[in-house]
Design an enzyme around this catalytic site. Structure first.
Site, mmCIF file in Angstrom:
data_model
loop_
_atom_site.group_PDB
_atom_site.id
_atom_site.type_symbol
_atom_site.label_atom_id
_atom_site.label_comp_id
_atom_site.label_asym_id
_atom_site.label_seq_id
_atom_site.Cartn_x
_atom_site.Cartn_y
_atom_site.Cartn_z
ATOM 1 N N CYS A 1 -5.837 -0.105 7.199
ATOM 2 C CA CYS A 1 -5.548 0.504 5.874
ATOM 3 C C CYS A 1 -6.687 1.803 5.708
ATOM 4 C CB CYS A 1 -5.577 -0.421 4.760
ATOM 5 S SG CYS A 1 -5.365 -0.112 3.046
ATOM 6 N N HIS B 1 -1.764 -4.094 5.041
ATOM 7 C CA HIS B 1 -1.629 -3.659 6.260
ATOM 8 C C HIS B 1 -2.787 -3.358 7.268
ATOM 9 C CE1 HIS B 1 -2.184 0.931 5.903
ATOM 10 N NE2 HIS B 1 -2.357 0.465 4.794
ATOM 11 N N CYS C 1 0.928 -1.143 0.091
ATOM 12 C CA CYS C 1 0.052 -0.050 -0.017
ATOM 13 C C CYS C 1 0.906 1.201 0.076
ATOM 14 C CB CYS C 1 -0.920 -0.044 1.325
ATOM 15 S SG CYS C 1 -1.960 1.316 1.213
ATOM 16 N N ASP D 1 0.547 3.742 1.636
ATOM 17 C CA ASP D 1 0.374 4.293 3.101
ATOM 18 C C ASP D 1 1.759 4.630 3.591
ATOM 19 O OD1 ASP D 1 0.468 4.671 5.928
ATOM 20 O OD2 ASP D 1 -1.881 4.049 5.505
ATOM 21 N N ARG E 1 3.004 4.901 6.515
ATOM 22 C CA ARG E 1 3.379 4.378 7.734
ATOM 23 C C ARG E 1 3.832 2.627 7.658
ATOM 24 N NH1 ARG E 1 -2.422 5.304 10.215
ATOM 25 N NH2 ARG E 1 -2.821 4.928 7.935
HETATM 26 CO CO CO Z 1 -3.347 1.188 3.119
#
Ligand code: CO
Length: 205
Positions: A103, A100, A44, A46, A48
């Site tokens: 999400c 993750h 992803c 993302d 993090r």
């Molecule tokens: Co995500």
């Protein structure tokens, strides 16, 4: 929105490059010779979940494709190009789908609100919800249900990889392509192997 000083990143970079050179004089020279990453990771976007950081990897270790909610779409020329290059040119035999918990893309698909253009992308995840409707509805706690959807999405994307012409061609050539279903939990820092969690064989090799 607060403005950050990007110059500090460039300053850090200079220090990092100097540190690498002092600890391993040929570090950058060896990278110039080419890459032979051990695996392709589909993760992803993302901020993090940074796979290299979490998995302790160095430059050259991992070929990476990231998008919102780690989707494998059969009409995504970007992903298909990455996968073809990984399998056919780099000789990669391990592909990791790296989802993750927490999400935002998965949650947005689950909540089914209107978010504009991104709704078209999230439709891939709405398909996963539809395929597993009963299983998801049995889970009472909403967070648990969304976490389950995160896992189901990873497993579904593995199935999507198996449907690509690239995967089928590789299998046809007698190559083993090992598919791995991993989920990162940024509340603990740990990566979970869904194959072990669900004892899945041989669908996810
Ligand atoms: Co995500």
């Amino acid at each position: 929105m607060c403005q950050i000083d990007l110059n500090k990143y460039l300053e850090y970079n200079k220090e990092w490059a100097a540190k690498m050179l002092s600890s391993q004089g040929d570090y950058f020279d060896s990278l110039k010779e080419g890459q032979s990453p051990k695996a392709l990771l589909v993760g992803c976007s993302d901020s993090r979940v940074s796979p290299s950081k979490v998995l302790g990897l160095e430059l050259g270790d991992l070929f990476v494709h990231r998008n919102i909610a780690n989707v494998v779409s059969h009409t995504d020329l970007n992903f298909l190009s990455v996968m073809q290059y990984a399998v056919e040119n780099l000789g990669i035999h391990d592909i990791i789908v790296y989802g993750h918990y927490g999400c935002g893309g998965i949650r947005a698909a689950y909540e089914n609100k209107s978010n504009g253009l991104i709704d078209n992308w999230l439709a891939n995840i709405k398909d996963v919800i539809r395929h597993h409707k009963n299983e998801l509805e049995e889970i009472e706690n909403e967070n648990d249900r969304i976490n389950k959807l995160v896992e189901l999405n990873v497993l579904e994307q593995i199935e999507n990889i198996k449907q690509t012409s690239i995967y089928k061609k590789a299998i046809g050539r007698g190559e083993a392509i090992r598919l791995h279903a991993w989920v990162f939990d940024f509340s603990t820092g740990l990566v979970h192997d869904l194959k072990k969690k669900y004892n899945i064989v041989p669908a996810v090799v």
